[in-house]
Design a protein around this motif. Structure first.
Motif, PDB file in Angstrom:
ATOM      1  N   GLY A  81      13.128  15.786  55.554  1.00 33.26           N
ATOM      2  CA  GLY A  81      11.857  15.215  56.342  1.00 33.26           C
ATOM      3  C   GLY A  81      11.823  13.694  56.728  1.00 33.26           C
ATOM      4  N   VAL A  82      12.760  12.986  56.394  1.00 32.15           N
ATOM      5  CA  VAL A  82      12.812  11.586  56.212  1.00 32.15           C
ATOM      6  C   VAL A  82      13.598  10.865  57.228  1.00 32.15           C
ATOM      7  N   ILE A  83      13.015   9.932  57.965  1.00 30.80           N
ATOM      8  CA  ILE A  83      13.992   9.346  59.023  1.00 30.80           C
ATOM      9  C   ILE A  83      14.063   7.726  58.562  1.00 30.80           C
ATOM     10  N   ASP A  84      15.165   7.291  58.055  1.00 22.40           N
ATOM     11  CA  ASP A  84      15.525   5.873  57.791  1.00 22.40           C
ATOM     12  C   ASP A  84      16.824   5.645  58.111  1.00 22.40           C
ATOM     13  N   ASN A  85      17.050   4.409  57.854  1.00 20.71           N
ATOM     14  CA  ASN A  85      18.276   3.814  58.563  1.00 20.71           C
ATOM     15  C   ASN A  85      19.217   3.238  57.405  1.00 20.71           C
ATOM     16  N   GLU A  86      19.065   3.979  56.213  1.00 18.84           N
ATOM     17  CA  GLU A  86      20.088   3.729  55.288  1.00 18.84           C
ATOM     18  C   GLU A  86      21.264   4.679  55.197  1.00 18.84           C
ATOM     19  N   TRP A  87      22.114   4.091  54.590  1.00 19.67           N
ATOM     20  CA  TRP A  87      23.655   4.596  54.413  1.00 19.67           C
ATOM     21  C   TRP A  87      23.721   5.655  53.500  1.00 19.67           C
ATOM     22  N   TRP A  88      24.054   6.833  54.099  1.00 21.33           N
ATOM     23  CA  TRP A  88      24.055   8.311  53.080  1.00 21.33           C
ATOM     24  C   TRP A  88      25.216   8.748  53.343  1.00 21.33           C
ATOM     25  N   MET A  89      25.576   9.655  52.367  1.00 17.95           N
ATOM     26  CA  MET A  89      26.880  10.352  52.256  1.00 17.95           C
ATOM     27  C   MET A  89      26.573  11.908  51.666  1.00 17.95           C
ATOM     28  N   ARG A  90      27.210  12.861  52.066  1.00 21.26           N
ATOM     29  CA  ARG A  90      27.031  14.130  51.677  1.00 21.26           C
ATOM     30  C   ARG A  90      28.116  14.180  50.576  1.00 21.26           C
ATOM     31  N   ALA A  91      27.351  14.822  49.350  1.00 26.82           N
ATOM     32  CA  ALA A  91      28.169  14.801  47.974  1.00 26.82           C
ATOM     33  C   ALA A  91      27.878  16.400  47.785  1.00 26.82           C
ATOM     34  N   ASP A  92      28.508  17.289  48.527  1.00 27.02           N
ATOM     35  CA  ASP A  92      28.253  18.713  48.195  1.00 27.02           C
ATOM     36  C   ASP A  92      28.803  19.267  47.158  1.00 27.02           C
ATOM     37  N   PRO A  93      28.014  20.207  46.324  1.00 29.19           N
ATOM     38  CA  PRO A  93      28.709  20.847  45.027  1.00 29.19           C
ATOM     39  C   PRO A  93      29.776  21.907  45.464  1.00 29.19           C
ATOM     40  N   VAL A  94      30.712  21.828  44.721  1.00 21.91           N
ATOM     41  CA  VAL A  94      31.938  22.720  45.128  1.00 21.91           C
ATOM     42  C   VAL A  94      32.431  23.265  43.664  1.00 21.91           C
ATOM     43  N   HIS A  95      33.331  24.392  43.677  1.00 17.50           N
ATOM     44  CA  HIS A  95      34.199  24.532  42.530  1.00 17.50           C
ATOM     45  C   HIS A  95      35.691  24.472  43.256  1.00 17.50           C
ATOM     46  N   LEU A  96      36.382  23.526  42.297  1.00 16.04           N
ATOM     47  CA  LEU A  96      37.745  23.599  42.532  1.00 16.04           C
ATOM     48  C   LEU A  96      38.805  24.590  41.782  1.00 16.04           C
ATOM     49  N   ARG A  97      39.427  25.336  42.247  1.00 16.67           N
ATOM     50  CA  ARG A  97      40.404  26.318  41.510  1.00 16.67           C
ATOM     51  C   ARG A  97      41.702  26.044  41.657  1.00 16.67           C
TER      52      ARG A  97
END
Length: 348
Positions: free
Chosen positions: A87-103
């Motif tokens: 619910g926040v609008i800003d102009n910062e640089w963000w990246m998704r770092a989604d949790p995963v499992h590597l098999r």
């Protein structure tokens, strides 16, 4: 059953990712026939278009909101979905770092996301807290407002290109690791986080319960908020976070998707409905679920929308998918009885 309030000047766009991506079936003889007469007729009689631009669900959604993809950079998915999740609008640089499992599979590492390896809110918060013990003092910010969607902000902006997690579920990660000017830096960071996650208390508890560990994150969707030009949508119906974020940035009212076309208020002008069921089934290679999803779409949305156009209750209905293929149907087109129908498989 209620009747949709329609208008001859209203138009409806159905965005159906996964529609032309049937997953392979190992038990085809056990599957019920795919019967989609309305969809087959729509595809045959409509005016087809192929839009320029990258394919993929996220790219197609950005295009629907008039956002051009950047060159040699990511679509800023993280900044957009963060608007919904935090619910926040800003102009910062963000990246998704989604949790995963590597098999591990021989010389490959197969990515499984939280749809396949479920993660509770409390577990996500605990994992993030442990990672921040290492990176917090260096000025990094990592937040998990949603168990499946984590957000990373480094001390400065970086130049790299990544691959959306939606495109590599169940696939080997090696061809899709971060690339570009600073890709090597992020590949190294990925290795560091994998080592740290291996030793977290939260993962020890998961493994003690016989569950797969969250042994990696997946970096993607980096950038700052895009400039969303006037999209022309009067309303967006969807539950997909990219669509909801773009709608909010565009100042367009958004609601959840109703169960069927007959529950839709369609006299509001130009309306976008995002229907995801076929995409999820295609993404996870669930042939039976994909076919069932397409049959429901035929019954609940495509058939009724086609009839609304044919009867003049809608000025136009547009069907599009993540591969940028568009099938535009007006009342005159809907009456092209001489055009021969082909099965959906012919468009795959």
């Amino acid at each position: 059953m209620s009747r949709p309030r329609t208008s001859p000047s209203a138009s409806l766009t159905l965005f159906v990712p996964g529609l032309f991506s049937p997953p392979p079936s190992l038990d085809a003889d056990d599957l019920a026939p795919l019967v989609t007469p309305a969809l087959d007729t729509w595809l045959a009689r409509a005016d087809p278009e192929t839009r320029a631009g990258a394919s993929g669900m996220e790219a197609a959604l950005f295009a629907l909101f008039g956002v051009d993809p950047p060159r040699d950079a990511d679509l800023p998915v993280a900044a957009v979905t963060r608007v919904v999740d935090m619910g926040v609008i800003d102009n910062e640089w963000w990246m998704r770092a989604d949790p995963v499992h590597l098999r591990p599979e021989r010389d490959r590492l197969i990515l499984l996301d939280t749809q396949l390896v479920p993660l509770a809110v409390e577990e996500a918060q605990a994992l993030v807290a442990e990672l921040m013990q290492t990176y917090g003092d260096e000025g990094w910010v990592l937040k998990a407002p949603h168990p499946a969607r984590w957000y990373l902000k480094p001390p400065r902006e970086h130049r790299l290109v990544t691959t959306p997690v939606t495109e590599i579920v169940g696939r080997d990660i090696h061809p899709h690791l971060p690339r570009g000017e600073e890709g090597a830096t992020w590949r190294g960071l990925l290795n560091e986080m994998q080592i740290l996650l291996h030793t977290t208390r939260a993962n020890e508890v998961r493994e003690a319960r016989g569950e797969l560990a969250i042994n990696s994150v997946w970096f993607w969707g980096s950038g700052r908020l895009p400039a969303v030009r006037g999209s022309g949508w009067a309303r967006v119906c969807g539950d997909e976070p990219v669509a909801l974020g773009l709608a909010r940035l565009a100042g367009v009212p958004a609601t959840s998707v109703p169960p069927r076309f007959s529950d839709l208020t369609s006299d509001v002008g130009r309306q976008l409905v995002v229907l995801e069921a076929a995409h999820a089934a295609a993404q996870y290679r669930e042939a039976r679920n994909w076919r069932e999803a397409v049959q429901r779409l035929e019954r609940d949305w495509i058939g009724p929308a086609y009839e609304a156009v044919r009867a003049g209750k809608l000025a136009e209905a547009v069907l599009c998918a993540e591969n940028q293929r568009v099938f535009r149907l007006g009342r005159r087109a809907a009456r092209r009885w001489w055009r021969r129908r082909r099965p959906l498989e012919a468009y795959a």
